[in-house]
Write an enzyme that holds these catalytic residues in place. Sequence first.
Site: not given
Length: 323
Positions: A205, A54, A209, A211, A79, A305
Amino acid sequence: MQTLPTYDDVVAAAERIKGYAHRTPVLRSRTIDAQLGASLYFKCENLQRIGAFKFRGAFNAIAALDSAHRRAGVIAFSSGNHAQGVALAASLLKVKATIVMPLDAPAAKLAATRSYGAQIVQYDRYTEDRAAITKALAQEHGYTLIPPYDHPDVIAGQGTATMELMQETGPLDLLFVCLGGGGLLSGSALAARALAPQCRIYGVEPEAGNDGQLSLRAGHIVHIDMPKTIADGAQTQFLGNYTFPIIAREVADILTVTDQQLVQAMRFYAERMKILVEPTGCLSLAGASSVKDLLQGKRVGIIISGGNVDLANFCALLGADTQ
Ligand SMILES: *Cc1c(COP(=O)(O)O)cnc(C)c1O
Protein backbone atom coordinates in the site's frame (compact mmCIF):
# COMPACT_ATOMS: atom_id res chain seq x y z
CA MET A 1 -22.36 -10.50 8.50
CA GLN A 2 -22.30 -13.55 6.24
CA THR A 3 -19.57 -16.15 6.71
CA LEU A 4 -16.11 -15.41 5.28
CA PRO A 5 -15.59 -16.53 1.69
CA THR A 6 -13.37 -19.55 1.00
CA TYR A 7 -11.46 -20.93 -1.96
CA ASP A 8 -14.64 -22.80 -3.03
CA ASP A 9 -16.26 -19.40 -3.54
CA VAL A 10 -13.34 -18.36 -5.76
CA VAL A 11 -13.85 -21.53 -7.83
CA ALA A 12 -17.59 -20.75 -8.11
CA ALA A 13 -16.75 -17.18 -9.14
CA ALA A 14 -14.42 -18.45 -11.87
CA GLU A 15 -17.35 -20.46 -13.30
CA ARG A 16 -19.63 -17.40 -13.24
CA ILE A 17 -17.22 -14.99 -14.92
CA LYS A 18 -16.12 -17.48 -17.57
CA GLY A 19 -16.75 -16.08 -21.04
CA TYR A 20 -17.35 -12.58 -19.63
CA ALA A 21 -14.05 -11.60 -18.00
CA HIS A 22 -10.82 -11.83 -19.99
CA ARG A 23 -8.33 -14.47 -18.97
CA THR A 24 -5.56 -11.87 -18.86
CA PRO A 25 -2.01 -12.68 -19.98
CA VAL A 26 0.91 -13.47 -17.68
CA LEU A 27 4.02 -11.56 -18.84
CA ARG A 28 7.71 -12.04 -18.05
CA SER A 29 10.70 -9.71 -18.25
CA ARG A 30 14.31 -10.90 -18.41
CA THR A 31 15.43 -7.42 -17.44
CA ILE A 32 13.58 -7.39 -14.12
CA ASP A 33 14.46 -11.03 -13.42
CA ALA A 34 18.14 -10.15 -13.80
CA GLN A 35 17.79 -6.97 -11.72
CA LEU A 36 16.03 -8.68 -8.85
CA GLY A 37 17.61 -12.15 -9.00
CA ALA A 38 14.24 -13.92 -9.19
CA SER A 39 11.64 -15.17 -11.69
CA LEU A 40 8.74 -12.75 -11.84
CA TYR A 41 5.31 -13.56 -13.30
CA PHE A 42 3.13 -10.53 -14.00
CA LYS A 43 -0.64 -11.06 -14.03
CA CYS A 44 -1.89 -8.24 -16.25
CA GLU A 45 -5.24 -7.03 -14.94
CA ASN A 46 -4.50 -3.70 -16.60
CA LEU A 47 -5.65 -5.64 -19.68
CA GLN A 48 -8.88 -6.80 -18.01
CA ARG A 49 -12.24 -5.43 -19.22
CA ILE A 50 -12.66 -1.82 -17.98
CA GLY A 51 -8.90 -1.80 -17.46
CA ALA A 52 -8.82 -3.27 -13.95
CA PHE A 53 -9.56 -6.43 -11.93
CA LYS A 54 -12.68 -4.78 -10.43
CA PHE A 55 -14.78 -6.23 -13.24
CA ARG A 56 -14.27 -9.71 -11.77
CA GLY A 57 -15.73 -8.99 -8.34
CA ALA A 58 -18.52 -6.78 -9.63
CA PHE A 59 -19.61 -9.37 -12.18
CA ASN A 60 -19.50 -12.20 -9.65
CA ALA A 61 -21.53 -10.24 -7.08
CA ILE A 62 -24.25 -9.26 -9.57
CA ALA A 63 -24.39 -12.71 -11.20
CA ALA A 64 -24.89 -14.26 -7.75
CA LEU A 65 -28.09 -12.23 -7.10
CA ASP A 66 -31.46 -13.97 -7.35
CA SER A 67 -33.84 -12.91 -10.09
CA ALA A 68 -35.93 -10.58 -7.89
CA HIS A 69 -32.84 -8.61 -6.84
CA ARG A 70 -31.56 -8.56 -10.39
CA ARG A 71 -34.87 -7.14 -11.61
CA ALA A 72 -34.74 -4.36 -9.02
CA GLY A 73 -31.20 -3.31 -10.03
CA VAL A 74 -27.92 -2.52 -8.30
CA ILE A 75 -26.24 0.61 -6.96
CA ALA A 76 -22.63 1.53 -6.19
CA PHE A 77 -20.75 4.64 -5.17
CA SER A 78 -17.36 5.15 -6.73
CA SER A 79 -15.56 7.58 -8.97
CA GLY A 80 -13.00 5.02 -10.03
CA ASN A 81 -12.65 1.54 -11.44
CA HIS A 82 -15.41 0.02 -9.31
CA ALA A 83 -17.96 2.32 -10.98
CA GLN A 84 -17.02 1.04 -14.41
CA GLY A 85 -16.82 -2.55 -13.21
CA VAL A 86 -20.35 -2.46 -11.84
CA ALA A 87 -21.68 -0.56 -14.87
CA LEU A 88 -20.26 -3.02 -17.40
CA ALA A 89 -21.09 -6.16 -15.40
CA ALA A 90 -24.68 -4.99 -14.88
CA SER A 91 -25.13 -4.17 -18.53
CA LEU A 92 -23.84 -7.61 -19.62
CA LEU A 93 -26.24 -9.25 -17.14
CA LYS A 94 -29.09 -6.94 -18.23
CA VAL A 95 -29.43 -5.48 -14.75
CA LYS A 96 -30.11 -1.78 -14.19
CA ALA A 97 -27.18 -0.01 -12.51
CA THR A 98 -27.10 3.32 -10.69
CA ILE A 99 -23.71 4.80 -9.87
CA VAL A 100 -23.32 7.62 -7.36
CA MET A 101 -20.38 9.81 -8.42
CA PRO A 102 -19.05 13.19 -7.28
CA LEU A 103 -20.00 16.28 -9.30
CA ASP A 104 -16.31 16.92 -9.95
CA ALA A 105 -15.47 13.38 -11.13
CA PRO A 106 -13.25 13.45 -14.25
CA ALA A 107 -15.34 13.82 -17.40
CA ALA A 108 -13.68 10.76 -18.94
CA LYS A 109 -14.77 8.58 -16.00
CA LEU A 110 -18.33 9.90 -16.11
CA ALA A 111 -18.48 9.27 -19.85
CA ALA A 112 -17.02 5.77 -19.56
CA THR A 113 -19.47 4.81 -16.82
CA ARG A 114 -22.40 6.26 -18.76
CA SER A 115 -21.30 4.48 -21.95
CA TYR A 116 -21.95 1.14 -20.26
CA GLY A 117 -25.57 2.20 -19.80
CA ALA A 118 -25.47 3.05 -16.09
CA GLN A 119 -27.59 5.82 -14.63
CA ILE A 120 -25.36 8.34 -12.88
CA VAL A 121 -26.45 10.31 -9.81
CA GLN A 122 -24.05 13.10 -8.92
CA TYR A 123 -23.47 14.70 -5.53
CA ASP A 124 -21.38 17.47 -4.01
CA ARG A 125 -18.38 15.90 -2.24
CA TYR A 126 -18.04 18.91 0.07
CA THR A 127 -21.61 19.21 1.32
CA GLU A 128 -23.29 15.84 0.76
CA ASP A 129 -22.82 12.35 2.16
CA ARG A 130 -22.57 9.76 -0.59
CA ALA A 131 -23.31 6.83 1.71
CA ALA A 132 -26.56 8.47 2.83
CA ILE A 133 -27.56 9.28 -0.76
CA THR A 134 -26.83 5.74 -1.86
CA LYS A 135 -28.74 4.23 1.05
CA ALA A 136 -31.79 6.41 0.41
CA LEU A 137 -31.86 5.46 -3.28
CA ALA A 138 -31.36 1.77 -2.47
CA GLN A 139 -34.26 1.84 -0.01
CA GLU A 140 -36.56 3.78 -2.29
CA HIS A 141 -35.99 1.54 -5.34
CA GLY A 142 -34.97 -1.78 -3.79
CA TYR A 143 -31.50 -1.62 -5.34
CA THR A 144 -28.79 -3.95 -4.03
CA LEU A 145 -25.59 -2.17 -2.98
CA ILE A 146 -22.45 -3.63 -4.55
CA PRO A 147 -19.56 -2.54 -2.30
CA PRO A 148 -16.09 -2.01 -3.78
CA TYR A 149 -14.31 -4.54 -1.53
CA ASP A 150 -16.05 -5.63 1.64
CA HIS A 151 -18.37 -8.33 0.31
CA PRO A 152 -17.87 -12.11 0.09
CA ASP A 153 -18.82 -12.32 -3.60
CA VAL A 154 -16.64 -9.35 -4.50
CA ILE A 155 -13.67 -10.91 -2.67
CA ALA A 156 -14.25 -14.29 -4.33
CA GLY A 157 -14.43 -12.65 -7.77
CA GLN A 158 -11.17 -10.76 -7.21
CA GLY A 159 -9.50 -14.03 -6.20
CA THR A 160 -9.95 -15.46 -9.69
CA ALA A 161 -6.98 -13.45 -11.04
CA THR A 162 -4.53 -15.26 -8.77
CA MET A 163 -6.30 -18.57 -9.41
CA GLU A 164 -5.69 -18.09 -13.15
CA LEU A 165 -2.11 -17.01 -12.51
CA MET A 166 -1.18 -20.10 -10.50
CA GLN A 167 -3.06 -22.44 -12.82
CA GLU A 168 -0.66 -21.17 -15.45
CA THR A 169 2.58 -20.92 -13.47
CA GLY A 170 2.12 -23.65 -10.87
CA PRO A 171 2.73 -22.86 -7.19
CA LEU A 172 4.67 -19.63 -6.62
CA ASP A 173 6.92 -18.90 -3.63
CA LEU A 174 5.87 -15.30 -3.15
CA LEU A 175 2.93 -13.17 -4.25
CA PHE A 176 2.71 -9.36 -4.21
CA VAL A 177 -0.70 -7.69 -4.37
CA CYS A 178 -1.80 -4.03 -4.55
CA LEU A 179 -3.80 -3.09 -1.45
CA GLY A 180 -6.61 -0.59 -0.96
CA GLY A 181 -9.58 -1.93 1.01
CA GLY A 182 -8.31 -5.47 0.63
CA GLY A 183 -10.78 -7.14 -1.75
CA LEU A 184 -8.01 -8.03 -4.17
CA LEU A 185 -5.56 -9.06 -1.45
CA SER A 186 -8.00 -11.22 0.52
CA GLY A 187 -9.33 -12.94 -2.62
CA SER A 188 -5.80 -13.47 -3.91
CA ALA A 189 -4.81 -14.94 -0.54
CA LEU A 190 -7.67 -17.49 -0.68
CA ALA A 191 -6.56 -18.64 -4.12
CA ALA A 192 -2.84 -18.64 -3.32
CA ARG A 193 -3.25 -20.57 -0.07
CA ALA A 194 -5.22 -23.28 -1.90
CA LEU A 195 -2.97 -23.54 -4.96
CA ALA A 196 0.40 -22.90 -3.28
CA PRO A 197 0.12 -23.67 0.45
CA GLN A 198 3.71 -22.49 1.09
CA CYS A 199 3.32 -19.18 -0.76
CA ARG A 200 4.20 -16.05 1.22
CA ILE A 201 1.65 -13.37 0.39
CA TYR A 202 2.41 -9.64 0.67
CA GLY A 203 0.06 -6.68 0.42
CA VAL A 204 1.55 -3.37 -0.76
CA GLU A 205 0.00 0.00 0.00
CA PRO A 206 1.07 3.64 -0.34
CA GLU A 207 3.25 4.95 2.49
CA ALA A 208 0.81 7.81 3.05
CA GLY A 209 -2.06 5.36 3.45
CA ASN A 210 -0.60 2.60 5.61
CA ASP A 211 -3.82 1.66 7.42
CA GLY A 212 -3.44 -1.97 6.32
CA GLN A 213 0.04 -2.24 7.80
CA LEU A 214 -1.12 -0.57 11.03
CA SER A 215 -4.13 -2.91 11.19
CA LEU A 216 -2.07 -6.05 10.65
CA ARG A 217 0.34 -5.02 13.42
CA ALA A 218 -2.44 -3.96 15.82
CA GLY A 219 -4.59 -7.02 15.20
CA HIS A 220 -7.69 -4.93 14.53
CA ILE A 221 -8.93 -2.57 11.82
CA VAL A 222 -7.26 0.85 12.13
CA HIS A 223 -8.90 3.90 10.48
CA ILE A 224 -6.82 6.73 9.01
CA ASP A 225 -7.55 10.10 7.35
CA MET A 226 -7.89 10.20 3.57
CA PRO A 227 -4.30 9.64 2.38
CA LYS A 228 -2.62 11.91 -0.16
CA THR A 229 -0.99 9.74 -2.83
CA ILE A 230 -0.89 9.29 -6.60
CA ALA A 231 -2.26 5.76 -6.00
CA ASP A 232 -5.89 6.92 -6.26
CA GLY A 233 -7.23 3.37 -6.18
CA ALA A 234 -5.69 2.82 -2.76
CA GLN A 235 -6.96 5.93 -0.98
CA THR A 236 -9.09 3.78 1.28
CA GLN A 237 -9.17 4.67 4.96
CA PHE A 238 -9.76 1.22 6.45
CA LEU A 239 -9.90 -2.47 5.63
CA GLY A 240 -13.24 -4.30 5.67
CA ASN A 241 -14.93 -6.65 8.11
CA TYR A 242 -14.58 -9.47 5.58
CA THR A 243 -11.23 -8.53 4.09
CA PHE A 244 -9.34 -7.93 7.35
CA PRO A 245 -9.76 -11.38 8.99
CA ILE A 246 -8.64 -13.14 5.80
CA ILE A 247 -5.65 -10.81 5.45
CA ALA A 248 -4.73 -11.25 9.14
CA ARG A 249 -4.86 -15.04 8.73
CA GLU A 250 -3.06 -15.44 5.39
CA VAL A 251 -0.78 -12.50 4.69
CA ALA A 252 2.91 -12.59 5.67
CA ASP A 253 3.27 -8.81 5.80
CA ILE A 254 2.08 -5.51 4.40
CA LEU A 255 4.72 -3.29 2.81
CA THR A 256 4.52 0.39 1.96
CA VAL A 257 6.06 2.32 -0.93
CA THR A 258 6.43 6.01 -1.77
CA ASP A 259 4.87 7.78 -4.74
CA GLN A 260 8.35 8.04 -6.23
CA GLN A 261 8.76 4.25 -6.13
CA LEU A 262 5.41 3.96 -7.90
CA VAL A 263 6.57 6.30 -10.67
CA GLN A 264 9.76 4.27 -11.11
CA ALA A 265 7.69 1.10 -11.54
CA MET A 266 5.35 2.89 -13.96
CA ARG A 267 8.34 3.96 -16.04
CA PHE A 268 9.75 0.44 -16.03
CA TYR A 269 6.44 -1.04 -17.22
CA ALA A 270 6.16 1.49 -20.05
CA GLU A 271 9.77 1.45 -21.21
CA ARG A 272 10.70 -2.19 -20.77
CA MET A 273 7.46 -4.16 -20.86
CA LYS A 274 5.52 -1.80 -23.15
CA ILE A 275 2.48 -1.77 -20.93
CA LEU A 276 0.51 1.10 -19.37
CA VAL A 277 -0.07 0.65 -15.65
CA GLU A 278 -1.84 3.15 -13.39
CA PRO A 279 -0.03 4.32 -10.24
CA THR A 280 -2.09 2.05 -7.96
CA GLY A 281 -1.32 -0.90 -10.22
CA CYS A 282 2.41 -0.30 -9.65
CA LEU A 283 2.20 -0.98 -5.90
CA SER A 284 2.92 -4.71 -6.21
CA LEU A 285 6.14 -4.39 -8.24
CA ALA A 286 7.33 -1.39 -6.21
CA GLY A 287 6.81 -3.44 -3.03
CA ALA A 288 8.59 -6.51 -4.40
CA SER A 289 11.54 -4.39 -5.56
CA SER A 290 11.86 -2.96 -2.04
CA VAL A 291 12.49 -6.39 -0.49
CA LYS A 292 14.98 -7.72 -3.03
CA ASP A 293 16.72 -9.90 -0.42
CA LEU A 294 13.57 -11.96 0.07
CA LEU A 295 13.25 -12.66 -3.65
CA GLN A 296 16.60 -14.32 -4.39
CA GLY A 297 16.10 -17.42 -6.55
CA LYS A 298 12.34 -17.40 -5.93
CA ARG A 299 9.32 -17.64 -8.24
CA VAL A 300 7.33 -14.48 -7.63
CA GLY A 301 3.81 -13.48 -8.67
CA ILE A 302 3.09 -9.78 -9.25
CA ILE A 303 -0.56 -8.77 -9.61
CA ILE A 304 -0.82 -5.66 -11.81
CA SER A 305 -4.23 -4.39 -10.71
CA GLY A 306 -5.13 -1.80 -13.34
CA GLY A 307 -4.13 0.48 -16.18
CA ASN A 308 -6.54 3.42 -16.03
CA VAL A 309 -4.43 6.55 -16.01
CA ASP A 310 -5.13 9.38 -18.40
CA LEU A 311 -2.21 10.12 -20.64
CA ALA A 312 -1.75 13.74 -19.58
CA ASN A 313 -1.44 12.57 -15.99
CA PHE A 314 0.88 9.73 -17.00
CA CYS A 315 3.21 12.12 -18.82
CA ALA A 316 3.13 14.64 -15.98
CA LEU A 317 4.09 11.93 -13.47
CA LEU A 318 6.94 10.62 -15.61
CA GLY A 319 8.09 14.14 -16.49
CA ALA A 320 8.27 15.08 -12.82
CA ASP A 321 10.50 12.07 -12.16
CA THR A 322 13.87 13.10 -13.55
CA GLN A 323 15.57 9.90 -12.41
C1 LIG B 1 -9.58 -0.88 -6.42
C2 LIG B 1 -8.21 -0.97 -6.87
C3 LIG B 1 -7.17 -1.42 -6.03
C4 LIG B 1 -7.40 -1.77 -4.58
O1 LIG B 1 -8.24 -2.89 -4.47
P1 LIG B 1 -8.88 -3.29 -3.08
O2 LIG B 1 -9.69 -4.49 -3.37
O3 LIG B 1 -9.71 -2.12 -2.62
O4 LIG B 1 -7.76 -3.52 -2.13
C5 LIG B 1 -5.90 -1.55 -6.55
N1 LIG B 1 -5.63 -1.22 -7.83
C6 LIG B 1 -6.58 -0.79 -8.67
C7 LIG B 1 -6.21 -0.46 -10.07
C8 LIG B 1 -7.92 -0.64 -8.23
O5 LIG B 1 -8.85 -0.22 -9.08
